[in-house]
Design an enzyme around this catalytic site. Structure first.
Site, short mmCIF file in Angstrom:
data_model
loop_
_atom_site.label_atom_id
_atom_site.label_comp_id
_atom_site.label_asym_id
_atom_site.label_seq_id
_atom_site.Cartn_x
_atom_site.Cartn_y
_atom_site.Cartn_z
N HIS A 337 0.85 -1.20 0.00
CA HIS A 337 0.00 0.00 0.00
C HIS A 337 0.89 1.26 0.00
O HIS A 337 1.78 1.40 0.84
CB HIS A 337 -0.95 0.01 1.20
CG HIS A 337 -1.95 1.12 1.08
ND1 HIS A 337 -3.13 0.97 0.39
CD2 HIS A 337 -1.91 2.41 1.48
CE1 HIS A 337 -3.78 2.12 0.40
NE2 HIS A 337 -3.06 3.01 1.05
N HIS A 371 2.73 14.53 -0.30
CA HIS A 371 3.08 14.36 1.13
C HIS A 371 4.52 14.80 1.38
O HIS A 371 4.81 15.51 2.33
CB HIS A 371 2.94 12.90 1.54
CG HIS A 371 1.51 12.42 1.68
ND1 HIS A 371 0.58 13.06 2.43
CD2 HIS A 371 0.87 11.33 1.15
CE1 HIS A 371 -0.58 12.40 2.38
NE2 HIS A 371 -0.43 11.35 1.60
N HIS A 495 -6.54 0.53 5.60
CA HIS A 495 -6.59 1.53 6.68
C HIS A 495 -7.25 1.01 7.95
O HIS A 495 -7.04 1.56 9.02
CB HIS A 495 -7.27 2.79 6.19
CG HIS A 495 -6.57 3.40 5.00
ND1 HIS A 495 -6.60 2.80 3.76
CD2 HIS A 495 -5.81 4.50 4.87
CE1 HIS A 495 -5.89 3.52 2.92
NE2 HIS A 495 -5.40 4.56 3.55
#
Ligand code: X8Z
Ligand code: ZN
Length: 600
Positions: A337, A371, A495
């Site tokens: 991921h 990010h 998640h």
């Protein structure tokens, strides 16, 4: 607990002593400075351990990560408790905000008891590893990884094969169920020790407003967006009926989750060709272009970096290229991921991603780099302010850049020969809607589920049913095969297994359109919003940088105002962007309803 009670009794019996002197503001500042130094050090150690684990899942790295996570969470909880001494003081705004952020910083806060702390960290590390290693074995010799199964969902149009991998991946999560139950108990214990009702209440307290105000904000945004989602859903559903037949789709108004091109039915861009509006072909397919040019993983990341440097940001450091993981290793287990890392305060930025040369991953690369550039922009902030204005901002940054990946931009960088004319607009908008509008209700439902789980409204014996009830309610999606409480479908989503809050992605999908519209206005763009690219616009870069450099030092409405002039999150930018598609979908849906070809 027993220990604390015993202590109180003892104190009551002891002769009266002078009360501890009231702490001072100076002491409060000294305390928070020291806390930041301690946490920064533990955080860096934790990052190294986590990187090692996520890129090499073995027993030993699991143990290292559990220990480093435990140490960090335990210290945070201890400091948050100590900080209570100072809360009654008239504190300077930055110190007060840091104390608040300290309390909110850990998503699975450590309970007081060291045994609980260890158990919680062990479970967390184990769950992540199970997800990362997860495989579906059709036969003992024929095992598929998540990545293999995602390929099938992306490319196959054979419903039997789709169903097989959809179910196959969900064989990975039932063993997580019991541990997850315990994980919920322990994180709630930690949250209660900090004064929250449960861990979900802690998560909802991260938005510079009372938690109930925050859920009301989400409802307000979803009300703004729902009509657009409903139109898209109805149209896609009728196209799926054309493709797979009315029986395969069913007459309940829902869409079976395995037909949407994605393991979680969370975004639908992979069924683009199935849902494309007739006679509005944008004339290019980014996946084919990348394949045709044999663009490799590193080159894809270089192209993404190029967008950021065109805005005036410095190139990524050499260590980024040396230490990142760009491809799935053949010889070891990793967490595929995608994620972006700031291992040692912006000196060691990395991404970890099993890149495939396709359009979906090209966009995700921009997401991840967003990010990293955010992390670098706030590096000069003190430790507790090294974050985004709220967590939606961090997720929105790279997506804002990706909205600028227009045909005009692709031509500018030499990936496309000719830019489609206005006749391609509907096709372009449909592609984007399948990616981003389809996502919206999923972005909401994941945490609606977790909030109910943390609060106890949903009990373990109802975990799976509650998940699918919410999928039906928000997404209009249903499981393609019977499910029961022996399944644990939430754990098949990264998640949930890794305990990463999810509402941030819903917020990001609203904020990124707001950011994009503001930047496009600034560049003087005229014409339809979706044709705007702020590539190489230094002023756009400056504006982004100004917002990102604030980090978490100010309440998020200040950062939003710096960026867009507004202090409110607002879904009208999404509506503006998709307005032409919305009217087209509505007239198509009306036609189909009239001819009876779309049973709603
Ligand atoms: O998890 C991610 C990123 C890393 S923060 C790849 N995303 C969500 C998901 O994959 O479920 C991006 C969109 C939503
Ligand atoms: Zn992200």
């Amino acid at each position: 607990m027993t220990f604390r009670l015993a202590l109180i009794t003892l104190l009551a019996a002891a002769p009266a002593r002078a009360a501890a002197p009231e702490p001072t503001v100076l002491q409060a500042r000294a305390f928070i400075d020291r806390a930041e130094r301690t946490l920064e050090d533990l955080n860096t150690k934790d990052n190294f351990a986590n990187w090692a684990y996520a890129t090499y899942i073995i027993y030993d790295t699991e143990k290292l990560v559990a220990d480093a996570d435990r140490a960090y969470a335990a210290e945070t909880a201890k400091l948050a408790e100590e900080a209570r001494r100072y809360e009654k003081l008239e504190l300077p705004a930055d110190v007060r905000r840091k104390i608040l952020l300290l309390k909110l910083s850990v998503s699975a806060p450590a309970p007081r008891d060291p045994r609980d702390q260890k158990e919680l960290a062990d479970i967390q590390a184990w769950l992540q590893g199970e997800y990362g290693k997860g495989k579906y074995c059709r036969t003992p010799q024929m095992c598929l990884t998540l990545s293999d199964m995602e390929d099938v969902l992306r490319d196959s149009r054979d419903p039997k094969e789709l169903l097989d991998v959809w179910q196959g991946w969900r064989t990975v999560s039932p063993p997580m169920r019991k541990k997850y139950e315990r994980f919920v108990e322990l994180s709630n214990k930690g949250a209660r020790d900090l004064g929250f009702a449960d861990a979900g209440a802690l998560w909802r307290s991260r938005y510079d407003m009372p938690p109930s105000g925050f859920t009301a904000e989400l409802d307000r945004l979803w009300e703004q967006l729902k009509p657009l989602y409903d139109s898209l859903h109805a149209y896609v559903r009728s196209r799926l009926i054309e493709k797979y037949g009315a029986e395969a789709v069913g007459a309940d108004g829902l869409i079976p989750a395995h037909l949407l091109g994605n393991m979680w039915a969370q975004s639908w861009e992979n069924i683009g060709p199935l849902a494309a509006p007739p006679a509005s072909d944008p004339g290019y397919d980014l996946t084919k272009i990348l394949e045709g040019r044999k663009t490799d993983e590193r080159q894809m990341v270089r192209i993404g970096e190029g967008f950021f440097t065109s805005l005036g940001f410095d190139p990524l450091p050499q260590t980024f290229w040396e230490r990142s993981l760009f491809t799935k290793p053949r010889d070891r287990e990793v967490v595929c991921h995608a994620s972006a890392w700031d291992v040692e305060n912006s000196q060691d930025l990395r991404i970890k991603m099993c890149i495939k040369p396709n359009a979906e991953d090209f966009i995700t690369i921009h997401h991840e780099l967003g990010h990293n550039f955010y992390q670098r922009a706030y590096a000069a902030q003190p430790f507790l302010f090294r974050g985004s204005a709220n967590d939606g901002f961090h997720e929105a940054l790279g997506d804002t850049i990706a909205l600028s990946v227009t045909p005009e931009y692709l031509k500018q960088i030499g990936l496309l020969d000719a830019v489609p004319g206005a006749e391609g607009d509907l096709g372009l908008l449909m592609k984007m809607a399948l990616e981003r509008v389809a996502f919206l209700p999923f972005g909401l439902m994941v945490d609606r589920w977790r909030w109910k789980v943390f609060s106890g409204e949903v009990k373990p014996e109802g975990y799976n049913k509650a998940w699918w009830d919410l999928a039906a309610q928000y997404q209009g999606v249903k499981p393609p095969a019977p499910r029961s409480e022996t399944d644990f479908d939430p754990g098949a989503k990264y998640h949930v297994a890794a305990n990463v809050p999810y509402t941030r992605y819903f917020l990001a999908h609203v904020l990124e359109f707001q950011f994009y519209r503001a930047l496009c206005k600034q560049t003087g763009h005229t014409g339809p919003l979706h044709r705007c690219s702020f590539y190489s616009d230094k002023k756009a870069g400056e504006r982004l940088n100004k917002m990102m450099a604030l980090g978490a030092s100010r309440p998020w409405p200040d950062a939003l105002e710096a960026m867009t002039g507004s202090r409110k999150m607002d879904a009208s930018a999404v509506s503006d962007y998709f307005a032409p598609l919305k009217s087209w979908l509505d007239s198509e849906n009306a036609k189909r309803k009239k001819t009876g070809s779309a049973p709603y």
